[in-house]
Enzyme design. Sequence first.
Site, PDB file in Angstrom:
ATOM      1  N   HIS A 335       0.843  -1.193   0.000  1.00  0.00           N
ATOM      2  CA  HIS A 335       0.000   0.000   0.000  1.00  0.00           C
ATOM      3  C   HIS A 335       0.878   1.242   0.000  1.00  0.00           C
ATOM      4  O   HIS A 335       1.989   1.231   0.535  1.00  0.00           O
ATOM      5  CB  HIS A 335      -0.933   0.006   1.215  1.00  0.00           C
ATOM      6  CG  HIS A 335      -2.019   1.028   1.107  1.00  0.00           C
ATOM      7  ND1 HIS A 335      -1.880   2.309   1.601  1.00  0.00           N
ATOM      8  CD2 HIS A 335      -3.259   0.965   0.546  1.00  0.00           C
ATOM      9  CE1 HIS A 335      -2.998   2.989   1.351  1.00  0.00           C
ATOM     10  NE2 HIS A 335      -3.837   2.210   0.715  1.00  0.00           N
ATOM     11  N   ASP A 394      -7.879  -5.009  -0.600  1.00  0.00           N
ATOM     12  CA  ASP A 394      -8.349  -5.817  -1.724  1.00  0.00           C
ATOM     13  C   ASP A 394      -8.052  -7.308  -1.560  1.00  0.00           C
ATOM     14  O   ASP A 394      -8.624  -8.136  -2.260  1.00  0.00           O
ATOM     15  CB  ASP A 394      -7.705  -5.330  -3.034  1.00  0.00           C
ATOM     16  CG  ASP A 394      -8.119  -3.909  -3.366  1.00  0.00           C
ATOM     17  OD1 ASP A 394      -9.327  -3.645  -3.387  1.00  0.00           O
ATOM     18  OD2 ASP A 394      -7.228  -3.064  -3.593  1.00  0.00           O
TER      19      ASP A 394
END
Length: 458
Positions: A335, A394
């Site tokens: 991320h 996700d």
Amino acid sequence: MDNYSMMELDGELNGKFEDLVDYCMLSGAIDVNLYTEYDVKRGLRDANGKGVLTGLTEISDVVGMKNRGGEKTPCEGELYYQGYNVMEMVESFKNRRFAFEEITYLLLFGSLPTRDQLSDFEEILTSLQELSGQFVRDVIMKAPSANIMNALQKCVLTLYSYDSNPDDISVSNVLRQSLQLISKIPMIAVYAYHSYRHFKFDDNLFIRTPDKGMSIAENILYMIRKDGEFTRLEAEVLDIALVIHAEHGGGNNSTFTNHVVTSSGTDTYSAISASIASLKGPRHGGANLKVQQMFDDIKLHCHNWSDRKKLEAYLSKILDREAFDRSGLIYGMGHAVYTDSDPREVILKKYARALAREKGLMDEFALYESVEEISKELIAKKHRRFKPVCANVDFYSGFIYTMLGIPRELFTPIFAVARISGWSAHRLEELVNKGKIIRPAYKFVGHHCTFEGIDKRG
């Protein structure tokens, strides 16, 4: 072929088109060294990957690093909505009630509602759900799209024509439009999916009116499923998924897009449709679908899910661009802000485990856990990363949606159903603060030329 179909070029015209492609590739290529020379913040990030500060917000805070002894160091990720820790709020919602509507209120108005305020707010949202039969028939069912995100865009833009005051960007009017969209988008997404399946694959057409006594999460499951049935846990899990996808700071691609487009003074439907376009991309909201496709590929090549060595070998091939889509990416890992952990992934993982237990899918959940653990080690080793890499939101969201019986075509649209609350809050914040039109600089690095008439160009 009907008049609305895209025509394909063939024969001599196709060759001419290929020449245009070559010209486009040659003319568009910029020397990569120039980006360093002019200190260009590509992707609006500095050399360390940190986002360039382009605005201020009170709506949410994304924390991946903390200042310890004057030095920024990685930390367990934290996410705050209007100053409230999302993980703490989610814990308080357990076995109590559905929370997405309450979180939407918080994002829009900056404070948690009282019981009466929440009841009034839910009543307003429910009253705005309805779509006319004409809109469903003439817009949603007309020329259905295989990608439901495109269908959402089309429908949102068309709602402009159904609004008696679409261009008024006063706060009161934009709030009205925002609440309408928050209420209608779940129906539009589900109806667009059913229409696509019906007209393209001759499936039975299900257009079920939402139940006014149900939450948004419950109604999504109620409208998707042929029998309209679902368990309490299923609805709770989807509700929490909506909560944690509702907002994620002003710098994510789709929200920043909303700020940029809103700053031009355009209408709400154009601004939200631009955000939907951004979210569709596989580098943003479409990433959960890539995770599912990656796991399909892993299952195909690693039949014994408990064989850690084989999993490690195959994941290594994915990172080396020798397997799956040869991008070198293990989707769902890493991320831009979070380092030690993504709080949204931590939350979803708990619910994924509970749902897998209810569905008898603990073996598959164990596969996800193994891939997560192995990937952290492999990415750190192969990319020589000194800061930790964590799974992101996700990683488990697609697995959860699959267990909920949500078709893959709706994975990213469900994300949009949630994120429209955040987009609306940011649009209102941009309008309230009357910011300048957002216009970053691009430096020209081409060459000035002397114009020649067409007869002198050879």
